[in-house]
Scaffold this motif. Structure first.
Motif: not given
Length: 72
Positions: A41-44, A46-47, A50
């Motif tokens: 996922t894009d969320e993962n 990005l995590k 970061k």
């Protein structure tokens, strides 16, 4: 950040996959799948980016070339 940049950053920062899992809050199995070429996922993504940036990695992409710089 793509899978190759993730591997390069971890190597340059001397961070194991399990350490990155702890730093990012993303499961180790997800990191292993991502680095092996699977989509996450894009969320993962990005995590992960970061956490690696906070550890000192700097990602760039120019003229079809992906790169990572890390502190000496």
């Amino acid at each position: 950040m793509d899978a190759k940049q993730c591997r390069m950053a971890r190597s340059g920062l001397n961070i194991s996959g399990r350490e990155l899992a702890d730093l990012s809050g993303v499961g180790y199995a997800t990191i292993a799948r991502f680095e092996a070429g699977s989509n996450i996922t894009d969320e993962n993504r990005l995590k992960l980016a970061k956490a690696l940036e906070e550890a000192g990695a700097n990602f760039s992409r120019r003229s079809g070339r992906a790169s990572v710089s890390v502190p000496e």
